[in-house]
Design a protein around this motif. Structure first.
Motif, mmCIF file in Angstrom:
data_model
loop_
_atom_site.group_PDB
_atom_site.id
_atom_site.type_symbol
_atom_site.label_atom_id
_atom_site.label_comp_id
_atom_site.label_asym_id
_atom_site.label_seq_id
_atom_site.Cartn_x
_atom_site.Cartn_y
_atom_site.Cartn_z
ATOM 1 N N ARG A 25 0.638 6.016 4.931
ATOM 2 C CA ARG A 25 0.720 4.423 4.857
ATOM 3 C C ARG A 25 -0.321 3.495 4.364
ATOM 4 N NH1 ARG A 25 3.627 4.098 10.776
ATOM 5 N NH2 ARG A 25 5.723 5.075 10.189
ATOM 6 N N GLU A 26 -1.584 3.778 4.890
ATOM 7 C CA GLU A 26 -2.811 3.260 4.434
ATOM 8 C C GLU A 26 -2.949 3.289 2.940
ATOM 9 O OE1 GLU A 26 -5.969 5.029 6.541
ATOM 10 O OE2 GLU A 26 -5.457 3.989 8.459
ATOM 11 N N THR A 35 -0.625 1.165 1.241
ATOM 12 C CA THR A 35 -0.843 -0.036 1.391
ATOM 13 C C THR A 35 -2.203 -0.765 0.251
ATOM 14 O OG1 THR A 35 -0.265 -0.118 3.761
ATOM 15 C CG2 THR A 35 -1.659 -2.087 2.966
ATOM 16 N N HIS A 36 -3.185 0.398 0.326
ATOM 17 C CA HIS A 36 -4.071 -0.013 -0.751
ATOM 18 C C HIS A 36 -3.519 0.090 -2.271
ATOM 19 C CE1 HIS A 36 -7.159 0.326 2.174
ATOM 20 N NE2 HIS A 36 -7.027 1.178 2.732
ATOM 21 N N LYS A 82 -0.743 -0.902 -3.219
ATOM 22 C CA LYS A 82 -0.137 -2.055 -3.452
ATOM 23 C C LYS A 82 -1.089 -3.029 -3.640
ATOM 24 C CE LYS A 82 4.097 -1.198 -0.913
ATOM 25 N NZ LYS A 82 4.830 -1.551 0.297
ATOM 26 N N ASN A 83 -2.153 -3.173 -2.833
ATOM 27 C CA ASN A 83 -3.018 -4.430 -2.837
ATOM 28 C C ASN A 83 -4.001 -4.231 -4.556
ATOM 29 O OD1 ASN A 83 -2.493 -5.367 -0.353
ATOM 30 N ND2 ASN A 83 -3.968 -4.014 0.591
#
Length: 103
Positions: free
Chosen positions: A90-91, A94-95, A97-98
């Protein structure tokens, strides 16, 4: 007197194997030599004792058989490692996508 003593020894062996069949669930022996049978019986006894100790230390309310079934069902599962892998995934998502698209 000697015949009675031999019968008593034989009866003790019969009771021992009856207990093993009831508690250790050895259906067949893998080897035919005395050493192979001893090793398999000792392995089953050690396993039984370890499960009984774990059952006692956890103060489990279910039966020893249910506890053993639970252990065999979850033996190769590592909940902490699996939860950590999901968290890392998940991390990473998230990274990803950012950061956006490079090309």
């Amino acid at each position: 007197m000697e015949i009675a003593q031999r019968y008593k020894e034989r009866w003790g062996i019969e009771l021992f194997f009856k207990w093993i069949k009831q508690h250790l669930k050895i259906k067949s022996f893998l080897g035919r030599s005395e050493n192979a049978v001893r090793i398999q019986i000792l392995t089953a006894l050690i396993t039984y004792l370890l499960v009984a100790l774990l059952h006692h230390s956890r103060q489990a309310t279910n039966s020893l058989w249910d506890f053993l079934c639970l252990i065999s069902a979850t033996l190769f599962q590592r909940p902490d490692a699996e939860a950590a892998a999901v968290r890392r995934r998940r991390e990473w998502q998230t990274h990803a996508k950012n950061q956006g698209c490079l090309f």
